[in-house]
Design a protein around this motif. Structure first.
Motif, short mmCIF file in Angstrom:
data_model
loop_
_atom_site.label_atom_id
_atom_site.label_comp_id
_atom_site.label_asym_id
_atom_site.label_seq_id
_atom_site.Cartn_x
_atom_site.Cartn_y
_atom_site.Cartn_z
N ARG A 50 0.84 -1.21 0.00
CA ARG A 50 0.00 0.00 0.00
C ARG A 50 0.86 1.25 0.00
O ARG A 50 0.59 2.22 -0.70
CB ARG A 50 -0.94 0.03 1.19
CG ARG A 50 -1.93 1.19 1.10
CD ARG A 50 -2.83 1.26 2.33
NE ARG A 50 -3.86 2.26 2.16
CZ ARG A 50 -3.66 3.59 2.23
NH1 ARG A 50 -2.45 4.07 2.43
NH2 ARG A 50 -4.67 4.42 2.08
N LEU A 75 2.22 2.13 -3.48
CA LEU A 75 1.27 2.47 -4.54
C LEU A 75 1.20 3.98 -4.77
O LEU A 75 1.35 4.76 -3.83
CB LEU A 75 -0.14 1.99 -4.17
CG LEU A 75 -0.38 0.49 -4.19
CD1 LEU A 75 -1.75 0.18 -3.60
CD2 LEU A 75 -0.26 -0.06 -5.60
N ASN A 91 -4.11 5.25 -6.38
CA ASN A 91 -4.51 3.84 -6.34
C ASN A 91 -4.81 3.35 -4.92
O ASN A 91 -5.37 2.26 -4.76
CB ASN A 91 -3.44 2.96 -6.96
CG ASN A 91 -3.30 3.19 -8.43
OD1 ASN A 91 -2.39 3.90 -8.84
ND2 ASN A 91 -4.19 2.65 -9.23
N GLN A 92 -4.46 4.12 -3.92
CA GLN A 92 -4.61 3.64 -2.55
C GLN A 92 -6.07 3.45 -2.13
O GLN A 92 -6.39 2.49 -1.43
CB GLN A 92 -3.88 4.56 -1.58
CG GLN A 92 -2.36 4.44 -1.76
CD GLN A 92 -1.58 5.37 -0.86
OE1 GLN A 92 -2.12 6.25 -0.22
NE2 GLN A 92 -0.27 5.17 -0.83
N PHE A 95 -7.22 0.15 -3.49
CA PHE A 95 -6.61 -0.91 -2.68
C PHE A 95 -7.42 -1.10 -1.40
O PHE A 95 -7.80 -2.22 -1.05
CB PHE A 95 -5.16 -0.53 -2.36
CG PHE A 95 -4.44 -1.47 -1.44
CD1 PHE A 95 -3.63 -2.47 -1.95
CD2 PHE A 95 -4.52 -1.33 -0.06
CE1 PHE A 95 -2.94 -3.33 -1.10
CE2 PHE A 95 -3.84 -2.18 0.80
CZ PHE A 95 -3.04 -3.19 0.27
N GLU A 138 -10.97 -2.63 -2.04
CA GLU A 138 -10.93 -4.05 -2.37
C GLU A 138 -10.56 -4.90 -1.16
O GLU A 138 -11.15 -5.95 -0.91
CB GLU A 138 -9.96 -4.30 -3.52
CG GLU A 138 -10.03 -5.70 -4.07
CD GLU A 138 -9.12 -5.90 -5.27
OE1 GLU A 138 -8.83 -7.08 -5.56
OE2 GLU A 138 -8.70 -4.92 -5.91
N PHE A 163 -5.31 -11.02 -4.14
CA PHE A 163 -5.38 -9.57 -3.97
C PHE A 163 -3.99 -8.99 -3.73
O PHE A 163 -3.56 -8.06 -4.39
CB PHE A 163 -6.31 -9.24 -2.79
CG PHE A 163 -6.17 -7.85 -2.27
CD1 PHE A 163 -6.83 -6.80 -2.87
CD2 PHE A 163 -5.38 -7.58 -1.16
CE1 PHE A 163 -6.70 -5.50 -2.38
CE2 PHE A 163 -5.24 -6.30 -0.67
CZ PHE A 163 -5.90 -5.26 -1.28
N TRP A 189 -1.90 -6.54 -6.36
CA TRP A 189 -1.52 -5.17 -5.99
C TRP A 189 -0.01 -5.03 -5.86
O TRP A 189 0.54 -3.96 -6.13
CB TRP A 189 -2.24 -4.74 -4.71
CG TRP A 189 -3.64 -4.32 -4.99
CD1 TRP A 189 -4.78 -5.04 -4.76
CD2 TRP A 189 -4.07 -3.08 -5.58
NE1 TRP A 189 -5.87 -4.33 -5.18
CE2 TRP A 189 -5.48 -3.12 -5.67
CE3 TRP A 189 -3.40 -1.96 -6.03
CZ2 TRP A 189 -6.21 -2.07 -6.20
CZ3 TRP A 189 -4.13 -0.90 -6.55
CH2 TRP A 189 -5.53 -0.97 -6.63
N TRP A 190 0.68 -6.10 -5.47
CA TRP A 190 2.14 -6.06 -5.40
C TRP A 190 2.70 -5.83 -6.81
O TRP A 190 3.61 -5.02 -6.99
CB TRP A 190 2.66 -7.37 -4.80
CG TRP A 190 4.15 -7.47 -4.73
CD1 TRP A 190 4.98 -6.85 -3.85
CD2 TRP A 190 4.98 -8.23 -5.60
NE1 TRP A 190 6.29 -7.19 -4.11
CE2 TRP A 190 6.32 -8.04 -5.17
CE3 TRP A 190 4.73 -9.07 -6.68
CZ2 TRP A 190 7.39 -8.66 -5.80
CZ3 TRP A 190 5.81 -9.68 -7.30
CH2 TRP A 190 7.12 -9.47 -6.86
N ILE A 202 1.19 -4.33 -9.26
CA ILE A 202 0.90 -2.94 -9.60
C ILE A 202 1.92 -2.01 -8.95
O ILE A 202 2.43 -1.09 -9.58
CB ILE A 202 -0.54 -2.56 -9.19
CG1 ILE A 202 -1.55 -3.32 -10.07
CG2 ILE A 202 -0.78 -1.05 -9.28
CD1 ILE A 202 -2.98 -3.24 -9.60
N ALA A 203 2.22 -2.25 -7.68
CA ALA A 203 3.18 -1.41 -6.96
C ALA A 203 4.57 -1.49 -7.60
O ALA A 203 5.24 -0.47 -7.76
CB ALA A 203 3.25 -1.83 -5.49
#
Length: 102
Positions: free
Chosen positions: A21, A24, A28-29, A32, A35, A53, A57-58, A60-61
């Protein structure tokens, strides 16, 4: 002559909720958080969904750490949505062409 330590091209981000998080982009937070809340506030927490999930997101980061690439990706997506650029082949087609199964 001296040897220099090879630096990895992509920054390492620990695969934890807090680290992901924090890495990001600010825009985008909220997605996150929403979701994560949806998954964790279910009557029964689906651990497979929670794992997926975090992995998603990892990724994406990690991608967002390359600012130029991140901006180029969003510009290309906007061009595709606006019809200024044709969409590429579907992932299934690319996999099939490589002889792999999805």
């Amino acid at each position: 002559m001296s040897a220099q330590q090879h630096e990895e091209s992509s920054p390492q981000i620990e695969q934890t909720f807090t680290a992901v998080r924090a890495a990001l982009p600010a825009e985008n937070q909220a997605a996150f958080d929403a979701e994560l809340e949806a998954i964790t506030h279910a009557d029964v927490v689906d651990l497979a969904a929670l794992d997926a999930f975090l992995r998603g997101w990892w990724r994406i980061a990690i991608s967002a750490q390359d600012q130029h690439g991140w901006e180029a990706m969003h510009a290309a997506a906007a061009d595709i949505r606006a019809g200024r650029r044709p969409a590429g082949r579907a992932l299934e087609e690319v996999i099939a062409r490589r002889g792999r199964r999805s």
